[in-house]
Design a protein around this motif. Structure first.
Motif, PDB file in Angstrom:
ATOM      1  N   SER A 210      47.356  18.552  59.620  1.00 51.28           N
ATOM      2  CA  SER A 210      48.731  18.765  60.052  1.00 51.28           C
ATOM      3  C   SER A 210      48.707  19.475  61.401  1.00 51.28           C
ATOM      4  O   SER A 210      47.663  19.974  61.823  1.00 51.28           O
ATOM      5  N   PRO A 211      49.846  19.536  62.081  1.00 48.23           N
ATOM      6  CA  PRO A 211      49.876  20.242  63.364  1.00 48.23           C
ATOM      7  C   PRO A 211      49.448  21.697  63.202  1.00 48.23           C
ATOM      8  O   PRO A 211      49.810  22.357  62.232  1.00 48.23           O
ATOM      9  N   VAL A 212      48.661  22.179  64.151  1.00 51.40           N
ATOM     10  CA  VAL A 212      48.305  23.590  64.231  1.00 51.40           C
ATOM     11  C   VAL A 212      48.894  24.079  65.548  1.00 51.40           C
ATOM     12  O   VAL A 212      48.470  23.644  66.619  1.00 51.40           O
ATOM     13  N   VAL A 213      49.905  24.928  65.454  1.00 52.62           N
ATOM     14  CA  VAL A 213      50.627  25.374  66.651  1.00 52.62           C
ATOM     15  C   VAL A 213      50.095  26.729  67.099  1.00 52.62           C
ATOM     16  O   VAL A 213      50.083  27.681  66.316  1.00 52.62           O
ATOM     17  N   PRO A 214      49.637  26.823  68.337  1.00 49.75           N
ATOM     18  CA  PRO A 214      49.167  28.116  68.839  1.00 49.75           C
ATOM     19  C   PRO A 214      50.280  29.156  68.818  1.00 49.75           C
ATOM     20  O   PRO A 214      51.461  28.824  68.955  1.00 49.75           O
ATOM     21  N   VAL A 215      49.888  30.435  68.653  1.00 50.72           N
ATOM     22  CA  VAL A 215      50.874  31.516  68.695  1.00 50.72           C
ATOM     23  C   VAL A 215      51.208  31.871  70.136  1.00 50.72           C
ATOM     24  O   VAL A 215      52.288  32.381  70.424  1.00 50.72           O
ATOM     25  N   ASP A 216      50.281  31.612  71.072  1.00 47.53           N
ATOM     26  CA  ASP A 216      50.567  31.820  72.483  1.00 47.53           C
ATOM     27  C   ASP A 216      49.559  31.058  73.324  1.00 47.53           C
ATOM     28  O   ASP A 216      48.543  30.566  72.826  1.00 47.53           O
ATOM     29  N   VAL A 217      49.872  30.979  74.601  1.00 49.34           N
ATOM     30  CA  VAL A 217      48.986  30.336  75.564  1.00 49.34           C
ATOM     31  C   VAL A 217      48.955  31.194  76.816  1.00 49.34           C
ATOM     32  O   VAL A 217      49.987  31.723  77.238  1.00 49.34           O
ATOM     33  N   SER A 218      47.762  31.387  77.368  1.00 44.96           N
ATOM     34  CA  SER A 218      47.635  32.096  78.641  1.00 44.96           C
ATOM     35  C   SER A 218      46.985  31.146  79.638  1.00 44.96           C
ATOM     36  O   SER A 218      46.055  30.416  79.291  1.00 44.96           O
TER      37      SER A 218
ATOM     38  N   GLU B 293      48.454  19.432  72.146  1.00 40.47           N
ATOM     39  CA  GLU B 293      48.663  19.224  70.706  1.00 40.47           C
ATOM     40  C   GLU B 293      47.337  19.445  69.966  1.00 40.47           C
ATOM     41  O   GLU B 293      46.277  19.039  70.444  1.00 40.47           O
ATOM     42  N   PHE B 294      47.438  20.082  68.801  1.00 36.76           N
ATOM     43  CA  PHE B 294      46.268  20.377  67.968  1.00 36.76           C
ATOM     44  C   PHE B 294      46.619  20.024  66.532  1.00 36.76           C
ATOM     45  O   PHE B 294      47.739  20.276  66.094  1.00 36.76           O
ATOM     46  N   THR B 295      45.655  19.446  65.808  1.00 38.85           N
ATOM     47  CA  THR B 295      45.837  19.235  64.378  1.00 38.85           C
ATOM     48  C   THR B 295      44.642  19.840  63.658  1.00 38.85           C
ATOM     49  O   THR B 295      43.582  20.081  64.253  1.00 38.85           O
ATOM     50  N   GLY B 296      44.840  20.078  62.373  1.00 35.89           N
ATOM     51  CA  GLY B 296      43.767  20.633  61.567  1.00 35.89           C
ATOM     52  C   GLY B 296      44.314  21.176  60.274  1.00 35.89           C
ATOM     53  O   GLY B 296      45.341  20.725  59.767  1.00 35.89           O
ATOM     54  N   THR B 297      43.622  22.208  59.761  1.00 35.74           N
ATOM     55  CA  THR B 297      44.028  22.861  58.520  1.00 35.74           C
ATOM     56  C   THR B 297      44.456  24.273  58.876  1.00 35.74           C
ATOM     57  O   THR B 297      43.607  25.095  59.198  1.00 35.74           O
ATOM     58  N   PRO B 298      45.756  24.543  58.871  1.00 42.02           N
ATOM     59  CA  PRO B 298      46.249  25.871  59.281  1.00 42.02           C
ATOM     60  C   PRO B 298      45.753  26.991  58.367  1.00 42.02           C
ATOM     61  O   PRO B 298      45.419  26.757  57.243  1.00 42.02           O
TER      62      PRO B 298
END
Length: 163
Positions: A4-12, A158-163
């Motif tokens: 499923s989508p893995v959404v980052p908490v932030d990006v720098s 975009e990232f997918t995986g196992t949250p």
């Protein structure tokens, strides 16, 4: 198991192209902030550079270790809006800006994967199978189409995986 989508908490990001105070057709401002890579909106994007963005980086933090199955980006700016170069017609920005030829994805364990892109304004992903708390993307090369602006802008990551 599915992913499923893995959404980052932030990006720098290493650099941000300056904002535009007033677009010629709409008179609206336009910003190019790093967090727009993960806002789910293809109408926004990270302006890595006002020229060749090679060497610029974006680090995506997941707020803890995650199993990541795929990583990817739109290798350019896919915003669809009025554009001065097109007599204020509504067009895709993709052919009017640099596109990303390749990036290196770096992971917490020190490993990395290189991804190359086709010149298409759509999400392009690769499989990685990594346990990591962050992913760092390094732009390796870009191409400026004939007559295009010299900007390097990426609409989405975009990232997918196992949250």
């Amino acid at each position: 198991g599915g992913t499923s989508p893995v959404v980052p908490v932030d990006v720098s990001v290493s650099n941000t192209r300056e904002s535009v105070a007033s677009l010629r057709c709409t008179r609206q401002p336009l910003g190019y902030y790093g967090d727009q890579l993960i806002d789910g909106d293809p109408q926004t994007g990270w302006g890595a550079s006002k020229s060749d963005g090679s060497g610029q980086t974006a680090r995506f933090n997941f707020g803890g270790s995650k199993q990541i199955s795929t990583v990817g980006i739109t290798p350019g700016y896919i915003r669809v809006a009025e554009r001065a170069d097109a007599n204020c017609a509504v067009v895709s920005a993709f052919p009017y800006n640099r596109f990303v030829d390749s990036v290196r994805w770096e992971f917490e364990d020190g490993s990395s994967e290189v991804q190359t892109f086709e010149q298409r304004g759509e999400m392009q992903t690769i499989e990685v199978d990594k346990q990591t708390s962050f992913v760092r993307m390094v732009i390796l090369s870009t191409t400026r189409p004939p007559g295009a602006d010299d900007d390097t802008v990426i609409s989405e990551a975009e990232f997918t995986g196992t949250p």
